[in-house]
Design a protein around this motif. Structure first.
Motif, short mmCIF file in Angstrom:
data_model
loop_
_atom_site.label_atom_id
_atom_site.label_comp_id
_atom_site.label_asym_id
_atom_site.label_seq_id
_atom_site.Cartn_x
_atom_site.Cartn_y
_atom_site.Cartn_z
N ASP A 264 39.77 31.45 10.43
CA ASP A 264 40.97 31.16 9.65
C ASP A 264 41.94 32.32 9.52
O ASP A 264 43.10 32.11 9.13
CB ASP A 264 40.57 30.71 8.23
N ALA A 265 41.49 33.53 9.81
CA ALA A 265 42.36 34.71 9.66
C ALA A 265 42.10 35.67 10.81
O ALA A 265 41.54 36.76 10.62
CB ALA A 265 42.10 35.39 8.31
N PRO A 266 42.51 35.31 12.03
CA PRO A 266 42.11 36.09 13.22
C PRO A 266 42.86 37.41 13.40
O PRO A 266 42.45 38.21 14.23
CB PRO A 266 42.42 35.12 14.37
N THR A 267 43.93 37.64 12.65
CA THR A 267 44.64 38.91 12.76
C THR A 267 44.26 39.81 11.59
O THR A 267 43.82 39.34 10.53
CB THR A 267 46.15 38.72 12.77
N GLU A 268 44.49 41.11 11.75
CA GLU A 268 44.15 42.06 10.69
C GLU A 268 44.95 41.77 9.42
O GLU A 268 44.41 41.79 8.30
CB GLU A 268 44.42 43.49 11.18
#
Length: 351
Positions: A264-268
């Motif tokens: 659900d939150a693949p970026t930093e």
């Protein structure tokens, strides 16, 4: 960095949080050890220490304040005792990072309230090692059992228990939750959901992978065998089983969280936002576990937690093989116990 009076070399700003939950009996001895640390004597470090007494039901705060009163003013002035109503190490860790530490702190130290620091230069050396290598994000102290360090006459069972975990992890590539340092900017990217059973493993993963957005980079973490602390070793089989169940539960909880973050939150930046929001919701972790578990084919606890001792390599000699066999039995009991706890919805909470 700040410049000390007289315009000499710049100082590094360091905050160290001492996490204390019902440590009335131990906190005085640790504060006495802290007073002997050379980090208080150097002009290289702008230091603040916070004793984070969280959710205590004993006299931890009073014992800490009494110990501080016996210290020289130059030392005591840089140690504050905070009486925090809510308990839980991950909740307290999040508050320490984002609310209680100084925004100017370039390094944040994390220390348990029941350890000992026999070597007076330990804390200063940790700071210096971080300063010497700008690529390091974290630095761990080497954990040493009191049974080994003090050669205590504790009996055969306690000595077998003390030997059982040796070689399973490399402390130089791990976060030892009893004593470690993080870069301030690294720590402030991490949000800690309340109720994490094994927060040091969670912090390690977040630190080495840019919040799971990049491959793991173990060059970001290190330790030194000469920089160590002493902790009380487990003495009884029942205590060992309870400890191992907590570790296995925590590892399984972290595995579930890592899957959710990657999905659900693949970026930093997205992961940072998710974790900061999660830290504000005390029910978030429990809800995630209810939604995402069990997982086929293993259910609640991954199978590879049963085989970690075998992967660590063979044990030499009869004693080594006996310790390995006992360890494998312990791993099975802990795996079953952890699976039972998580099936009952007891994975998250105050440990």
């Amino acid at each position: 960095m700040t410049v000390p009076a007289g315009g000499s070399a710049p100082q590094v700003c360091v905050d160290i949080g001492v996490f204390a939950y019902n440590e009335e009996a131990q906190i005085g001895a640790l504060i006495a050890d802290l007073a002997r640390q050379t980090i208080f004597e150097t002009t290289e470090v702008d230091l603040q220490m916070l004793v984070l007494a969280n959710g205590c039901t004993d006299n931890t705060v009073g014992a800490a304040e009494q110990a501080l009163a016996a210290l020289p003013e130059t030392v005591a002035a840089r140690i504050r005792v905070l009486d925090l109503e809510q308990g839980g190490k991950s909740r307290t860790g999040h508050r320490y990072i984002h609310e209680l530490s100084r925004p100017s702190a370039e390094m944040l130290g994390f220390m348990d309230g029941d350890i000992r620091l026999p070597a007076p230069r330990a804390l200063l050396q940790m700071v210096q090692r971080m300063q010497a290598d700008p690529g390091l994000r974290a630095f761990s102290s080497r954990p040493v059992k009191d049974v080994v360090h003090d050669d205590l006459p504790v009996g055969t069972m306690a000595r077998v228990i003390a030997m059982g975990g040796d070689g399973l992890t490399d402390f130089r590539k791990s976060i030892c939750g009893q004593l470690f340092m993080l870069r301030g900017q690294t720590a402030r990217r991490i949000g800690l959901p309340a109720g994490l059973p094994v927060e040091d493993g969670f912090i390690r993963a977040m630190t080495l992978t840019e919040l799971l957005s990049a491959p793991e980079d173990t060059d970001r973490i290190d330790g030194d065998p000469e920089i160590f602390h002493v902790y009380e070793s487990i003495r009884s089989p029942l205590e060992l089983i309870r400890h191992q169940i907590r570790i296995v539960v925590g590892t399984a909880v972290n595995a579930a969280l890592f899957r959710r973050i990657r999905r659900d939150a693949p970026t930093e930046e997205a992961a940072h936002g998710m974790l900061m929001q999660a830290a504000e919701d005390p029910r978030w972790l429990r809800r995630i576990l209810q939604e995402d578990l069990p997982v086929r084919p293993y259910g609640y606890v991954p199978f590879d937690l049963l085989t970690k001792r075998l992967k660590a390599g063979p044990r030499r000699g009869l004693r080594g093989r006996v310790v390995l066999a006992l360890g494998l039995v312990l791993d099975l009991v802990a795996w079953l116990g952890a699976s039972w706890r998580m099936w009952r919805g007891q994975g998250a909470g105050h440990w």
